[in-house]
Design an enzyme around this catalytic site. Structure first.
Site, PDB file in Angstrom:
ATOM      1  N   ALA A  61       0.713  -1.136   0.063  1.00 51.41           N
ATOM      2  CA  ALA A  61      -0.053   0.064  -0.046  1.00 51.41           C
ATOM      3  C   ALA A  61       1.061   1.172   0.049  1.00 51.41           C
ATOM      4  O   ALA A  61       2.063   1.266   0.229  1.00 51.41           O
ATOM      5  CB  ALA A  61      -1.119  -0.061   1.309  1.00 51.41           C
ATOM      6  N   GLY A 100       0.422  -5.086   0.539  1.00 53.42           N
ATOM      7  CA  GLY A 100      -0.709  -5.113  -0.192  1.00 53.42           C
ATOM      8  C   GLY A 100      -0.407  -5.795  -1.631  1.00 53.42           C
ATOM      9  O   GLY A 100      -1.366  -6.394  -2.226  1.00 53.42           O
ATOM     10  N   GLU A 103      -0.601  -9.349  -1.179  1.00 51.71           N
ATOM     11  CA  GLU A 103      -2.032  -9.703  -0.799  1.00 51.71           C
ATOM     12  C   GLU A 103      -3.086  -9.610  -2.338  1.00 51.71           C
ATOM     13  O   GLU A 103      -3.745 -10.395  -2.475  1.00 51.71           O
ATOM     14  CB  GLU A 103      -2.753  -8.732   0.014  1.00 51.71           C
ATOM     15  CG  GLU A 103      -2.159  -8.760   1.545  1.00 51.71           C
ATOM     16  CD  GLU A 103      -2.566  -7.728   2.371  1.00 51.71           C
ATOM     17  OE1 GLU A 103      -3.344  -8.051   3.393  1.00 51.71           O
ATOM     18  OE2 GLU A 103      -2.448  -6.663   2.394  1.00 51.71           O
ATOM     19  N   GLU A 123       4.310  -5.864   7.130  1.00 46.95           N
ATOM     20  CA  GLU A 123       3.456  -4.605   7.783  1.00 46.95           C
ATOM     21  C   GLU A 123       3.994  -4.461   9.453  1.00 46.95           C
ATOM     22  O   GLU A 123       3.788  -3.641   9.877  1.00 46.95           O
ATOM     23  CB  GLU A 123       1.921  -5.393   7.750  1.00 46.95           C
ATOM     24  CG  GLU A 123       1.271  -4.938   6.444  1.00 46.95           C
ATOM     25  CD  GLU A 123       1.420  -5.925   5.382  1.00 46.95           C
ATOM     26  OE1 GLU A 123       0.668  -5.991   4.262  1.00 46.95           O
ATOM     27  OE2 GLU A 123       2.243  -6.982   5.675  1.00 46.95           O
TER      28      GLU A 123
HETATM   29  N1  T1G Z   1       4.815   3.265  -0.087  1.00 47.09           N
HETATM   30  C1  T1G Z   1       5.173   4.298  -0.542  1.00 47.09           C
HETATM   31  N2  T1G Z   1       6.359   4.753  -0.698  1.00 47.09           N
HETATM   32  C2  T1G Z   1       7.375   3.722  -0.630  1.00 47.09           C
HETATM   33  C3  T1G Z   1       6.940   2.379  -0.208  1.00 47.09           C
HETATM   34  C4  T1G Z   1       5.202   2.384  -0.035  1.00 47.09           C
HETATM   35  N3  T1G Z   1       5.065   0.809   0.290  1.00 47.09           N
HETATM   36  N4  T1G Z   1       8.044   1.480  -0.342  1.00 47.09           N
HETATM   37  C5  T1G Z   1       9.100   2.455  -0.906  1.00 47.09           C
HETATM   38  N5  T1G Z   1       8.625   3.541  -0.854  1.00 47.09           N
HETATM   39  C6  T1G Z   1       9.532   4.682  -1.295  1.00 47.09           C
HETATM   40  C7  T1G Z   1      10.759   5.028  -0.311  1.00 47.09           C
HETATM   41  O1  T1G Z   1       9.898   5.896   0.466  1.00 47.09           O
HETATM   42  C8  T1G Z   1      11.690   5.536  -1.410  1.00 47.09           C
HETATM   43  O2  T1G Z   1      11.390   6.830  -1.769  1.00 47.09           O
HETATM   44  C9  T1G Z   1      11.454   4.727  -2.731  1.00 47.09           C
HETATM   45  O3  T1G Z   1      10.186   4.351  -2.660  1.00 47.09           O
HETATM   46  C10 T1G Z   1      12.553   3.875  -2.839  1.00 47.09           C
HETATM   47  O4  T1G Z   1      12.448   3.010  -1.660  1.00 47.09           O
HETATM   48  C11 T1G Z   1      -3.005  -3.180   3.147  1.00 47.09           C
HETATM   49  C12 T1G Z   1      -1.079  -1.533   4.505  1.00 47.09           C
HETATM   50  C13 T1G Z   1      10.227  -2.141  -1.676  1.00 47.09           C
HETATM   51  C14 T1G Z   1      12.209  -3.435  -0.747  1.00 47.09           C
HETATM   52  O5  T1G Z   1       6.416  -2.323   3.988  1.00 47.09           O
HETATM   53  O6  T1G Z   1      10.576  -2.622   1.887  1.00 47.09           O
HETATM   54  O7  T1G Z   1       0.773  -3.109   2.199  1.00 47.09           O
HETATM   55  O8  T1G Z   1      13.143   8.209  -0.789  1.00 47.09           O
HETATM   56  O9  T1G Z   1      14.824   3.421  -1.087  1.00 47.09           O
HETATM   57  O10 T1G Z   1      16.089  -0.167  -1.135  1.00 47.09           O
HETATM   58  O11 T1G Z   1      -1.724  -4.867   3.913  1.00 47.09           O
HETATM   59  O12 T1G Z   1      11.126   0.174  -0.206  1.00 47.09           O
HETATM   60  O13 T1G Z   1      13.038   7.628  -3.240  1.00 47.09           O
HETATM   61  O14 T1G Z   1      11.401   9.333  -2.052  1.00 47.09           O
HETATM   62  O15 T1G Z   1      13.369   1.536   0.090  1.00 47.09           O
HETATM   63  O16 T1G Z   1      15.253  -0.669  -3.548  1.00 47.09           O
HETATM   64  C15 T1G Z   1       4.137  -2.844   3.003  1.00 47.09           C
HETATM   65  C16 T1G Z   1       8.217  -1.064   2.061  1.00 47.09           C
HETATM   66  C17 T1G Z   1       3.102  -1.670   3.227  1.00 47.09           C
HETATM   67  C18 T1G Z   1       7.451  -2.418   1.899  1.00 47.09           C
HETATM   68  C19 T1G Z   1      12.574  -1.273  -2.060  1.00 47.09           C
HETATM   69  N6  T1G Z   1       5.283  -2.717   2.116  1.00 47.09           N
HETATM   70  N7  T1G Z   1       9.241  -0.831   0.977  1.00 47.09           N
HETATM   71  O17 T1G Z   1      13.898  -1.187  -1.569  1.00 47.09           O
HETATM   72  O18 T1G Z   1      14.071   1.259  -2.375  1.00 47.09           O
HETATM   73  S1  T1G Z   1       1.818  -1.837   4.418  1.00 47.09           S
HETATM   74  C20 T1G Z   1       6.173  -2.484   2.771  1.00 47.09           C
HETATM   75  C21 T1G Z   1      10.600  -1.541   1.217  1.00 47.09           C
HETATM   76  C22 T1G Z   1       0.744  -2.536   3.286  1.00 47.09           C
HETATM   77  C23 T1G Z   1      -1.623  -3.677   3.333  1.00 47.09           C
HETATM   78  C24 T1G Z   1      -0.590  -2.868   4.167  1.00 47.09           C
HETATM   79  C25 T1G Z   1      11.409  -1.035   0.110  1.00 47.09           C
HETATM   80  C26 T1G Z   1      11.217  -1.766  -1.326  1.00 47.09           C
HETATM   81  P1  T1G Z   1      12.069   7.904  -2.017  1.00 47.09           P
HETATM   82  P2  T1G Z   1      13.720   2.443  -1.166  1.00 47.09           P
HETATM   83  P3  T1G Z   1      15.139  -0.059  -2.376  1.00 47.09           P
END
Ligand code: T1G
Ligand code: NAD
Length: 686
Positions: A61, A100, A103, A123
């Site tokens: 998400a 998400g 999911e 999450e």
């Molecule tokens: N939402 C918004 N921005 C995100 C994002 C996300 N989920 N994930 C990464 N970014 C942005 C980050 O801030 C950065 O921005 C850029 O992308 C590159 O990220 C309903 C509610 C995917 C493994 O927890 O683990 O889904 O600094 O530097 O090292 O159940 O990002 O360039 O402006 O980390 O290559 C669950 C989180 C959400 C995954 C890539 N998902 N992301 O790593 O790049 S909760 C996560 C990561 C959810 C549902 C629930 C990593 C990555 P900027 P980066 P990277």
């Protein structure tokens, strides 16, 4: 165009294109929902492949939308729409299908992936639980044990392991979309497997949930989300699909608004901002293909191991052959320990060790790209080392010091081309601790500073730029923490009570236990140097303990007594006597846990504000990252600056004024007062 549909015969390929990580923003959700409806209505389409442009499948998400009111379509509805589609969807995964994103893939009837991909539900690392069926569909696919492990740890699974576990139907070795389209064609004439929502959950063995609760609670400590995630999987196993989905959603929405979730989101974005500070935008770091470490002691060995873990060949330089043997033994102990704990195989440990050559000859460094010095914390010893490095290393090689307290500019005063020099302050153990304070001098060239940050990315460290002052960011605040801990003893608290209060607050150990582990002599050495520079240091009791050679665990006693071979801290009568003597004439008061925590935390925040005012740290979130990744400050509290803002800066100021009135802390500094007036540290312009 965020959602693109392309037809390859009877297979429709839906591509999500929402850089940087295809997060499920409202626009993406809307686009996918419309695609599902349109493709169901298109008689030419027999199956759908869902893929993503760019470097990764949907990474979750959009975390950036969390603070805002939820906008339709809601993700659970989208996942159900895909799951109930008239034609089967095949998720084609590359990069990271997380949260998400996974999911949505679980809503698809099939999942294929390239071997380098990973899938997961991280999450809990954001203080929430999956909110779109992850805790309900995953146990139906993988069983409760794997589901519990994945949702309570948040640790992603590599595609190969996911394939073995039945989460992924097929691994695509060549072009992903081509492979996914032919996979989709191959399933058209087969009976479709049941959608996950229609499958039962296998009943786990008796006692499974109780055991899982003990394991998760022990690992989670004070973090709320892991146990909530466990409760969601249990609900999925013990009730029907609809009830479990409702329970999960309610849990998700409650946690999303929680203080822990806000703190963990703050840390999530702070960590990402830290690796790419705006002030370095557009700069090209220098290439680092080889490295050297001077000094193979506690830090040098850890730094050498971290460089080897990143795949760099390392030259270790020591004073003499005996020291070389000790240095190599220190590094070997690190890799053997990792192999013993199953982190790496014995072969990898041997390969890592083979990549280290040790010498006393600085001429061996003639072609090394980066050299990091970690010798004794003595200015003359370090200057001598850098004079020899300047004579032996390439003119464009980068030279760095790991000093904790000395002024890097003074260390580099006499070397040619000081623009190639900077401070790289690792934390012990250097191959484990994530923090790297990067300390440029006035002469450090911008691309050399940028190289410090790219090295941090190579070593998977969290880089924080720190200005030059005594102790940079972390140790400067540590000095305040230790002084406050002593003030508490002088006004009636005991080491045991102080440590218990800080552990209850969420730290892995209290200030006195931590000193006994690291050794009281290191700080004593630093105080001696600071006093020689004419600086005041408040450590009346620690000074007395060092005078009677109570250095901590290494000398069998420090703030606590220790039985030989036993690291259990035991209250010490000798220390109590020293405290009583030093406290004579000081007003005493009763200290409960919260009051003790306030007396340590708010002065820490006050010093953090001073550090911002002095420009030693560029962002309040940098101070938070230093304390979290270098000093064990609980991540789920967001770091001291975030914690203070969440607590309310007016209340912090008031408590500090009270403590100052009792002579137990410095009064709030101007920067803190201004932040309280403006409602936050980030609101205060430098
Ligand atoms: N939402 C918004 N921005 C995100 C994002 C996300 N989920 N994930 C990464 N970014 C942005 C980050 O801030 C950065 O921005 C850029 O992308 C590159 O990220 C309903 C509610 C995917 C493994 O927890 O683990 O889904 O600094 O530097 O090292 O159940 O990002 O360039 O402006 O980390 O290559 C669950 C989180 C959400 C995954 C890539 N998902 N992301 O790593 O790049 S909760 C996560 C990561 C959810 C549902 C629930 C990593 C990555 P900027 P980066 P990277
Ligand atoms: P240490 O005493 O464990 O190791 C220092 C090593 O340097 C010894 O092996 C010694 O033989 C070697 N050495 C001394 N002079 C040398 C020379 N001229 N050439 C080559 N090798 C030489 O010390 P440490 O704890 O590893 O600390 C090293 C540096 O790292 C210090 O500046 C310290 O302040 C800093 N530091 C220490 C910690 C920590 O927790 N120990 C944390 C961060 C930074």
């Amino acid at each position: 165009m965020t959602i693109k549909i392309e037809h390859r015969g009877e297979i429709a390929v839906v591509t999500v294109d929402n850089p940087p990580v295809n997060a499920l923003s409202q626009v993406v959700r809307q686009g996918l929902l419309e695609a599902a409806k349109a493709l169901d209505a298109d008689p030419s389409v027999k199956a759908i492949v869902l893929t993503c442009a760019g470097r990764t499948f949907i990474a979750g998400a959009d975390v950036g939308e969390f603070g805002k009111p939820p906008m339709p379509p809601q993700l659970p509805d989208l996942v159900s729409r895909i799951e109930r589609a008239a034609k089967p969807w095949v998720a084609a995964i590359h990069g990271s299908a997380l949260g998400g994103g996974f999911e949505v893939a679980l809503g698809c009837r099939f999942r294929v992936a390239v071997p380098s991909a990973s899938v997961g539900l991280p999450e809990v690392r954001l203080g929430i639980v999956p909110g779109a069926g992850g805790t309900v569909r995953l146990p139906r696919l993988a069983g409760v044990e794997s589901a519990v492990d994945m949702v309570t740890t948040g640790t992603p699974l590599g595609a190969r392991k996911a394939h073995v576990a039945g989460l992924i139907h097929s691994l695509i070795e060549d072009d992903l979309v081509t492979g996914a389209v032919s996979f989709a064609r191959s399933i058209l004439d087969r009976p479709l497997p049941d959608a996950l929502c229609d499958r039962p959950v296998a009943v786990p063995p008796v006692g499974f949930w109780e055991a899982a609760e003990r394991t998760v609670s022990a690992r989670a400590k004070r973090e709320e989300a892991p146990l909530k995630a466990l409760a969601c999987v249990r609900r999925a196993a013990e009730t029907d699909f609809a009830a479990a989905i409702a329970f999960e959603r309610e849990t998700f929405l409650t946690l999303r608004g929680s203080a822990q979730a806000a703190a963990l989101r703050h840390v999530f974005f702070a960590e990402r901002a830290a690796t790419r500070p705006p002030e370095l935008a557009g700069l090209t770091p220098c290439m680092i293909r080889s490295a050297a470490v001077i000094g193979g002691g506690t830090m040098g060995a850890g730094i050498a191991a971290a460089l080897r873990d990143a795949g760099l060949p390392v030259i270790l330089v020591e004073r003499d052959d005996g020291a070389i043997e000790r240095g190599l033994a220190n590094v070997r102990a690190i890799f053997d320990g990792a192999a013993k704990r199953g982190r790496i195989s014995a072969d990898v440990a041997a390969e890592r060790m083979a990549g280290i050559t040790a010498t006393t000859d600085y001429a061996a460094l003639a072609d090394v790209d980066l050299t990091i010095e970690a010798v004794f914390e003595d200015l003359d010893v370090k200057r001598d080392v850098f004079a020899r490095l300047a004579d032996n290393c390439r003119e464009d090689a980068i030279l760095a010091t790991n000093t904790s307290y000395l002024d890097p500019a003074r260390i580099a005063e006499r070397i040619r081309r000081p623009e190639r020099f900077l401070g790289l302050h690792f934390f012990s153990p250097a191959h484990v601790m994530k923090l790297l304070e990067i300390v440029p001098t006035k002469a450090t060239a911008p691309e050399v500073l940028a190289t410090g940050f790219s090295l941090a990315r190579m070593l998977n460290k969290i880089p924080v730029r720190a200005g030059i002052c005594d102790g940079f960011i972390g140790n400067r605040i540590l000095k305040i923490t230790r002084a406050q801990a002593e003030r508490l003893l002088l006004s009636g608290a005991t080491p045991t009570a102080v440590d218990a209060a800080m552990r209850a607050f969420g730290l892995p150990m209290g200030p006195f236990e931590a000193q006994d582990l690291g050794g009281l002599d290191i700080a004593a050495f630093q105080r001696k140097a600071a006093r020689a520079r004419g600086e005041a240091c408040f450590a009346p009791i620690a000074d007395r303990l060092c005078a009677i050679e109570r250095y901590g665990q290494k000398s069998g006693g420090g703030w606590y007594d220790y039985e030989p071979g036993d690291r259990t801290p035991r209250p010490s009568e000798a220390v109590a006597a020293v405290i009583a003597e030093e406290a004579q004439g000081s007003p005493r008061r009763d200290w409960d846990e919260d009051a003790i925590a306030d007396c340590i935390l708010w002065p820490m925040v006050n010093e953090g504000a001073r550090i911002l005012a002095d420009g030693i740290a560029l962002r309040p979130s940098d101070v938070d990252l230093v304390k979290i990744h270098g000093y064990g400050f609980p991540r789920w509290r967001g770091g001291p600056m975030h914690h203070a803002e969440a607590h309310g800066l007016d209340a912090v100021v008031e408590t500090l004024r009270g403590l100052a009135g009792e002579g137990l802390a410095e009064p709030p500094c101007d920067r803190l007062l201004e932040a309280a007036r403006r409602g936050g540290f980030s609101e205060v312009r430098r």
